[in-house]
Structures are given as C-alpha cells and as structure tokens.
Design an enzyme around this catalytic site. Structure first.
Site, PDB file in Angstrom:
ATOM      1  N   SER A  20      19.159  35.874   3.952  1.00  0.00           N
ATOM      2  CA  SER A  20      18.113  36.181   2.965  1.00  0.00           C
ATOM      3  C   SER A  20      17.786  37.663   2.958  1.00  0.00           C
ATOM      4  CB  SER A  20      16.848  35.388   3.302  1.00  0.00           C
ATOM      5  OG  SER A  20      16.436  35.660   4.635  1.00  0.00           O
ATOM      6  N   ASN A  56      24.222  35.068  12.363  1.00  0.00           N
ATOM      7  CA  ASN A  56      23.596  36.382  12.190  1.00  0.00           C
ATOM      8  C   ASN A  56      22.070  36.342  12.326  1.00  0.00           C
ATOM      9  OD1 ASN A  56      23.303  39.183  10.743  1.00  0.00           O
ATOM     10  ND2 ASN A  56      22.160  37.738   9.458  1.00  0.00           N
ATOM     11  N   TYR A  64      14.345  41.453  23.747  1.00  0.00           N
ATOM     12  CA  TYR A  64      15.276  41.290  22.622  1.00  0.00           C
ATOM     13  C   TYR A  64      16.678  41.736  23.064  1.00  0.00           C
ATOM     14  CZ  TYR A  64      17.682  42.829  18.325  1.00  0.00           C
ATOM     15  OH  TYR A  64      18.605  43.057  17.325  1.00  0.00           O
ATOM     16  N   ALA A  83      17.916  41.832  26.059  1.00  0.00           N
ATOM     17  CA  ALA A  83      18.478  40.865  27.011  1.00  0.00           C
ATOM     18  C   ALA A  83      19.005  39.633  26.274  1.00  0.00           C
ATOM     19  CB  ALA A  83      17.419  40.466  28.029  1.00  0.00           C
ATOM     20  N   LYS A 140      20.182  39.570  23.258  1.00  0.00           N
ATOM     21  CA  LYS A 140      21.422  39.957  22.577  1.00  0.00           C
ATOM     22  C   LYS A 140      22.577  40.096  23.577  1.00  0.00           C
ATOM     23  CE  LYS A 140      20.411  40.149  18.179  1.00  0.00           C
ATOM     24  NZ  LYS A 140      21.046  39.177  17.269  1.00  0.00           N
TER      25      LYS A 140
HETATM   26  N1  NAP Z   1      19.383  46.325  11.749  1.00  0.00           N
HETATM   27  C1  NAP Z   1      19.851  46.713  12.924  1.00  0.00           C
HETATM   28  O1  NAP Z   1      19.820  47.897  13.278  1.00  0.00           O
HETATM   29  C2  NAP Z   1      20.451  45.702  13.879  1.00  0.00           C
HETATM   30  C3  NAP Z   1      21.088  46.200  15.022  1.00  0.00           C
HETATM   31  C4  NAP Z   1      21.657  45.298  15.905  1.00  0.00           C
HETATM   32  C5  NAP Z   1      21.608  43.941  15.668  1.00  0.00           C
HETATM   33  N2  NAP Z   1      20.962  43.485  14.545  1.00  0.00           N
HETATM   34  C6  NAP Z   1      20.943  42.039  14.337  1.00  0.00           C
HETATM   35  O2  NAP Z   1      21.520  41.753  13.088  1.00  0.00           O
HETATM   36  C7  NAP Z   1      20.995  40.528  12.582  1.00  0.00           C
HETATM   37  C8  NAP Z   1      20.491  40.724  11.170  1.00  0.00           C
HETATM   38  O3  NAP Z   1      19.443  41.671  11.206  1.00  0.00           O
HETATM   39  P1  NAP Z   1      19.034  42.585   9.952  1.00  0.00           P
HETATM   40  O4  NAP Z   1      19.024  43.975  10.404  1.00  0.00           O
HETATM   41  O5  NAP Z   1      19.830  42.191   8.771  1.00  0.00           O
HETATM   42  O6  NAP Z   1      17.496  42.133   9.816  1.00  0.00           O
HETATM   43  P2  NAP Z   1      16.686  41.448   8.613  1.00  0.00           P
HETATM   44  O7  NAP Z   1      17.008  42.141   7.358  1.00  0.00           O
HETATM   45  O8  NAP Z   1      15.284  41.410   9.077  1.00  0.00           O
HETATM   46  O9  NAP Z   1      17.286  39.960   8.544  1.00  0.00           O
HETATM   47  C9  NAP Z   1      17.046  39.017   9.558  1.00  0.00           C
HETATM   48  C10 NAP Z   1      17.519  37.651   9.099  1.00  0.00           C
HETATM   49  O10 NAP Z   1      17.338  36.704  10.177  1.00  0.00           O
HETATM   50  C11 NAP Z   1      16.609  35.598   9.708  1.00  0.00           C
HETATM   51  N3  NAP Z   1      15.772  35.024  10.767  1.00  0.00           N
HETATM   52  C12 NAP Z   1      14.944  35.653  11.629  1.00  0.00           C
HETATM   53  N4  NAP Z   1      14.323  34.764  12.434  1.00  0.00           N
HETATM   54  C13 NAP Z   1      14.776  33.529  12.062  1.00  0.00           C
HETATM   55  C14 NAP Z   1      14.514  32.186  12.499  1.00  0.00           C
HETATM   56  N5  NAP Z   1      13.651  31.910  13.493  1.00  0.00           N
HETATM   57  N6  NAP Z   1      15.158  31.177  11.890  1.00  0.00           N
HETATM   58  C15 NAP Z   1      16.023  31.424  10.879  1.00  0.00           C
HETATM   59  N7  NAP Z   1      16.307  32.660  10.413  1.00  0.00           N
HETATM   60  C16 NAP Z   1      15.691  33.691  11.003  1.00  0.00           C
HETATM   61  C17 NAP Z   1      15.757  36.130   8.563  1.00  0.00           C
HETATM   62  O11 NAP Z   1      15.404  35.047   7.702  1.00  0.00           O
HETATM   63  P3  NAP Z   1      14.002  34.951   6.884  1.00  0.00           P
HETATM   64  O12 NAP Z   1      13.587  36.353   6.551  1.00  0.00           O
HETATM   65  O13 NAP Z   1      14.360  34.120   5.690  1.00  0.00           O
HETATM   66  O14 NAP Z   1      13.033  34.255   7.785  1.00  0.00           O
HETATM   67  C18 NAP Z   1      16.711  37.130   7.915  1.00  0.00           C
HETATM   68  O15 NAP Z   1      17.570  36.460   7.015  1.00  0.00           O
HETATM   69  C19 NAP Z   1      19.921  40.096  13.572  1.00  0.00           C
HETATM   70  O16 NAP Z   1      20.461  39.157  14.477  1.00  0.00           O
HETATM   71  C20 NAP Z   1      19.574  41.393  14.280  1.00  0.00           C
HETATM   72  O17 NAP Z   1      19.031  41.166  15.551  1.00  0.00           O
HETATM   73  C21 NAP Z   1      20.401  44.333  13.655  1.00  0.00           C
END
Ligand code: NAP
Length: 280
Positions: free
Chosen positions: A43, A118, A184, A186, A188
C-alpha cells in the site's frame, strides 16, 4: 532479460501522503510472465513499487495492505494497467489473518509462485533503556514474525509451484540502526538469518529464499522517522551520493524472483544501499 532499466517518473497524489511511482521500462524477465506474486505491504513505498514492477512483468499481483486502504487501492489500480491482480487486507502480526489472506490469494490466483515479504516498519524511535516489553514484542511481530508467518502459510503452495521468497531486511540489521531503532534493527537481523534457515529447509523442495537489504530509501518510512537534514547527511555519506528509491529495491526483487536470472542463488542477501554499508 532485455536491455537495462529506464526510469520514468510519474507523480501520483493520494489522501494522506504523496507517492512517487516510477515505471521500470525495458527490464523484462521473460520467466516472470504469468507468475502469481503476493507482495505484502504494497500500500506504500517499496512494496507499492514492487507490486507495480511485477505487474509490468505480466504477473498476477496480490496487493496487500493493513491500515492504508487507499494506498492499496492506488497500487492495484496502477498494477491493473499492466496485468491482473487483487486486493487483500491483513495485520501481518496476526497468524489467523495471515493464513486467511494467503488462502484467499491462492483461491483467487489459482496458486502462489512468488512471496515478497515486505510488510514492516519501525514503530517509533525508542531507546532500549526506555522500551516497554510490549513495544519490543510488537517490533519483532511487525518486522520478523510477520516474515515467518507469511513463509509458513505460503510454504505448501510454494512447494507445488517450486516458487521463491524474497524477504526484506535492512541495513539496520547489519549496523544496529540509528537512534531509537535498535530493536527494529535486531528484528531485521533476525530476518537475515531466517532467510538462510529457510533457504536450507526449503531448498530440497526447489524453493529459493533470499533477502533484499535496503539502505536509506526515500519512502513514507523516512517521512515519518527522519528529518530532511538527516536524509541529506546520509546521502552525502553514501558512495553513490544519493539515497535510494523504492524502485531501486523493486528492481533487485525482480532479479531475485526471476529463476532465469537468479536460479542458483539462495540464502543470499542483496544490499541496495548505494555503498552506504559494505562488507566483504
Ligand atoms: N525505507 C527505508 O529506508 C527502509 C530501509 C530498510 C528496510 N526497509 C523495510 O522495507 C519495508 C517497506 O518499507 P517502506 O520504506 O516501503 O515503508 P512504508 O512506505 O511505510 O510501507 C510499509 C508497508 O508495510 C505495511 N505494514 C506495516 N505494518 C504492518 C502490519 N502490522 N501488518 C501489515 N502490513 C503492515 C504497511 O501497510 P499499511 O500502511 O497499509 O498498514 C505498508 O504497506 C519494511 O519492511 C521496512 O522495514 C525500509
């Protein structure tokens, strides 16, 4: 695979955040066409870019959301410009909801070939010293147990398709994260190791399991948790001189999911961080 990627920027407005979608053009993995792909957390951000990128490959895409319904609808609408798909909702912390969602996807799509695990997020910046136990548990349930549950319920279907899993870790899982994100980080790191354990256990069924490990990616995540000064500083410290885009990560997911491109790669992590963190 044909040619290299060409990025084309498209602005999209949404109710509660601005999503910038990019279209990956000319990057075609022929073997992905027709695959049934479930992208959790599509989303917003990385998952949104991934769902659209898989749709552009001709995949049937399961778009999953939890709280951001409008974002899920927006992703699906964009994905449907290229292929077929469906919208699913689940709290990835809840085993019953995850099991139901995967069952629903399989019923609609007729099976499951690729799971992109993801969904996840830093919940809040909290120092370890001040962290209530419930917060610790929630951080692990959101970022690590979610990937375990998705894999567990996807496994019977992936066995049938000799499919694959791409998990999402984080550079924080290597370096302990920035201020207030230690737990967080840990969680990951646990995803990185789970990936290796799953690769060993699922390999005999022809199932590959890998992780993408993003550095700082400009998504809603950092709109919430980082100041523009911090993002600028990280970009300056990054050898390639910029922060990442959701599209950078989606491209790595396509590569790992393609059995043509990555058919002998399993238990591996692919860092997508511009050189921010490198190790031998
Ligand atoms: N952005 C970065 O710099 C970065 C770096 C390293 C790793 N990551 C990882 O990459 C992934 C995507 O992150 P992003 O940067 O794209 O962040 P984002 O735009 O905030 O997207 C996070 C997604 O995870 C979903 N989500 C969160 N908690 C959830 C739950 N309890 N149940 C179901 N869905 C859940 C959200 O769904 P809803 O909004 O619909 O609830 C959203 O679709 C995550 O695992 C994050 O930890 C991101």
């Amino acid at each position: 695979m044909k040619k290299g990627p060409v990025l084309q920027k498209q602005k999209r407005e949404s109710g509660n955040f601005d999503a910038v979608l990019f279209v990956l053009k000319n990057m075609i993995y022929e073997d992905l066409k027709g695959k049934r792909v479930l992208v959790t957390g599509s989303s917003s951000g990385i998952g949104q870019a991934a769902a659209i990128a898989f749709a552009q490959q001709g995949c049937f895409v399961g778009v999953h959301y939890f709280r951001t319904k409008e974002g899920g609808e927006q992703t699906l609408a964009e994905a449907l410009r290229y292929s077929d798909g469906c919208l699913l909702r689940a709290d990835m912390r809840d085993p019953n909801q995850v099991e139901k969602m995967i069952g629903d996807f399989v019923r609609i799509a007729g099976g499951l070939d690729i799971l992109i695990s993801n969904a996840g997020t830093l919940l809040e910046r909290v120092d370890i010293a001040n962290m209530p136990l419930e917060h610790y548990e929630d951080e692990f349930a959101t970022n690590s147990r979610s990937a375990f549950l998705a894999a567990k319920y996807a496994l019977p279907h992936l066995k049938q398709s000799s499919g694959c899993i791409v998990n999402v870790g984080s550079v924080a899982g290597h370096n302990g994260g920035g201020g207030g994100s230690g737990v967080y980080a840990a969680a990951k790191a646990a995803v990185h190791v789970l990936t290796i354990a799953m690769a060993k256990e699922f390999g005999p069924f022809g199932i590959r399991v890998n992780t993408v490990v993003p550095g700082l990616i400009e998504t809603r995540f950092h709109q919430r948790f980082s100041t523009s000064e911090r993002k600028k500083k990280v970009a300056q410290e990054t050898p390639l001189g910029r922060n990442g885009t959701a599209q950078d990560v989606a491209a790595a997911m396509l590569f790992l999911a393609s059995s043509e491109a990555a058919g002998f790669i399993t238990g591996e992590y692919l860092a997508v961080n511009g050189g921010l963190y490198m190790r031998a």
